[in-house]
Enzyme design. Sequence first.
Site, mmCIF file in Angstrom:
data_model
loop_
_atom_site.group_PDB
_atom_site.id
_atom_site.type_symbol
_atom_site.label_atom_id
_atom_site.label_comp_id
_atom_site.label_asym_id
_atom_site.label_seq_id
_atom_site.Cartn_x
_atom_site.Cartn_y
_atom_site.Cartn_z
ATOM 1 N N ASN A 1 0.820 -1.215 0.000
ATOM 2 C CA ASN A 1 0.000 0.000 0.000
ATOM 3 C C ASN A 1 0.851 1.261 0.000
ATOM 4 O O ASN A 1 0.460 2.291 -0.566
ATOM 5 C CB ASN A 1 -0.931 0.003 1.207
ATOM 6 C CG ASN A 1 -1.953 -1.123 1.161
ATOM 7 O OD1 ASN A 1 -2.090 -1.811 0.155
ATOM 8 N ND2 ASN A 1 -2.680 -1.309 2.251
ATOM 9 N N GLU B 1 1.995 -11.559 -2.471
ATOM 10 C CA GLU B 1 1.697 -11.342 -1.047
ATOM 11 C C GLU B 1 0.915 -12.552 -0.560
ATOM 12 O O GLU B 1 -0.153 -12.856 -1.075
ATOM 13 C CB GLU B 1 0.870 -10.071 -0.816
ATOM 14 C CG GLU B 1 1.630 -8.773 -0.966
ATOM 15 C CD GLU B 1 0.843 -7.559 -0.490
ATOM 16 O OE1 GLU B 1 0.050 -7.697 0.474
ATOM 17 O OE2 GLU B 1 1.018 -6.481 -1.077
ATOM 18 N N GLN C 1 5.527 -10.330 5.519
ATOM 19 C CA GLN C 1 6.729 -9.670 5.045
ATOM 20 C C GLN C 1 7.949 -10.301 5.674
ATOM 21 O O GLN C 1 7.834 -11.345 6.316
ATOM 22 C CB GLN C 1 6.646 -8.181 5.343
ATOM 23 C CG GLN C 1 5.553 -7.500 4.521
ATOM 24 C CD GLN C 1 5.590 -5.975 4.640
ATOM 25 O OE1 GLN C 1 6.515 -5.385 5.167
ATOM 26 N NE2 GLN C 1 4.541 -5.351 4.166
ATOM 27 N N ASN D 1 0.134 -1.626 -7.084
ATOM 28 C CA ASN D 1 -0.189 -2.556 -6.001
ATOM 29 C C ASN D 1 -1.680 -2.516 -5.678
ATOM 30 O O ASN D 1 -2.234 -1.440 -5.437
ATOM 31 C CB ASN D 1 0.590 -2.189 -4.734
ATOM 32 C CG ASN D 1 0.218 -3.078 -3.553
ATOM 33 O OD1 ASN D 1 0.625 -4.231 -3.484
ATOM 34 N ND2 ASN D 1 -0.580 -2.546 -2.627
ATOM 35 N N GLU D 2 -2.311 -3.670 -5.693
ATOM 36 C CA GLU D 2 -3.701 -3.836 -5.234
ATOM 37 C C GLU D 2 -4.631 -2.729 -5.727
ATOM 38 O O GLU D 2 -5.423 -2.172 -4.961
ATOM 39 C CB GLU D 2 -3.743 -3.935 -3.703
ATOM 40 C CG GLU D 2 -3.107 -5.202 -3.182
ATOM 41 C CD GLU D 2 -3.278 -5.415 -1.683
ATOM 42 O OE1 GLU D 2 -3.770 -4.493 -0.988
ATOM 43 O OE2 GLU D 2 -2.912 -6.499 -1.191
#
Length: 498
Positions: free
Chosen positions: A71, A291, A350, A171-172
């Site tokens: 994010n 992820e 992570q 991202n996303e």
Amino acid sequence: MEATLRIDPAFTVGPVRRRTFGSFVEHLGRCVYTGIYEPGHPTADEQGFRGDVLDLVREMGVSTVRYPGGNFVSGYRWEDGIGPVESRPKRLDLAWHSLEPNEVGTDEFMAWAKKAGVEPMMAINLGTRGVLEALDIVEYCNVPAGSDWAERRRTNGADDPYRVKMWCLGNEMDGPWQMGHKTPAEYGRIATEAARAMRMIDPDLELVACGSSGRGMETFGEWERVVLTEAYDQIDMISAHAYYWEKDSGLQEFLVSAEDMDRFIDQVGATIDAVAAARKTDKKIGISFDEWNVWYIDRDPSKPPTGDDWPIAPRLLEDNYSVADAVVVGNLLISLLRHTDRVWSASQAQLVNVIAPIMAEPGGPVWKQTTFHPFALTSANARGDVVRVLVDGPTIETGQFGDVQALDAVATWADDGAAVFVVNRHATEAMQTEIELPAGCSLVQALTLHHEDHTWKASADDDSSVGVEPNETARLDDRILSVTLPPISWTMITLATR
């Protein structure tokens, strides 16, 4: 309970891909600051990187690292992280309500990646920025000399280009929480244009388009179809993200979480094939599962600061993992390997401190979470080709997936050795297991992660009293390997082959 596994190296899925064992470093919480980077720490090198963390990253067998988000990247101005550190601006990180000091940026990350022996996987900001900024960072990283951004890199101390191959196109972007959230049509267009332009600098880039942030997203499936229809010719992979945790449905349902990952991969793969057929193309697109992890999203550590509180590197998402969590992580790795024909890259999210297998105390010790062990051992021992394993045994009745096998397994096979990775997902019952092997195998070792208290968690004071131990029940008689697999356990069996 009894079960049988059958293994034949002729039933090959595809090669073991080293990129399956990737990880993720985001400017989130303490992943970077007091994670990989802490000047003044007793183990820190001249660049401020923690040596104790680097040692564990190497031991864990991490192959690639995705950076800088997450994010975070959707609001990131990458230029803030280059040049003299003392002149870099501090910025509000809206994704995690924190203050970003920009002491670590592109050059520092590349230096760290080289020391860690990992391949960098860079993400670009397609949320609040666009094509021009994507071109700028590719030029900075990959052009040898002569251009403005290449010369700035050389001025900043990196004479040779970084030659980054893998790039995430945002991202996303399917997520309403994301800065610059887009419809699939909007995202498909900007991803295509960014990809086409980036390839004008370096045609050999490997580009990852944003897929769905989870199989439960309302737009899942249609998002992939629209994005792939627009961007198919310009990309190499499409991403998938998934997190799992024990919900109100209970422990047994949590233990079979890999069933969801299996379905996620199969459904994205089917969409890829459908779009390829509609376009009448033979080009193959892979999945970057960049992820994945166990993450207790609703717990207090995952709640960012609010109001006027904009701290630097607050403690965020610092889940402490149990033995059961580690068994699920081991099962997710089995799923990724089993789909090696589809999954070309993966990143556990992570690496340090933030939902991480490695924990680092500020000014203090580093320690391993329970989830460290199945990752490290799978990375170290999965070689050659991935081989399907036929499982015949008891099933578990689940609310979400119906009846599923209590045991889940995959094998890898090389000329000089093989490995079998198996989980007993039953919450209460041990499994007396026979594994039918090809002729000529000999047992090297059997290791099992299990504890009578499946809620046991490691800490800075004790990260070793529970771990992976030899499974003394393993016996090989001719071609039949018998072993007892306790409930809620992950096991690795290594073999010598002729």
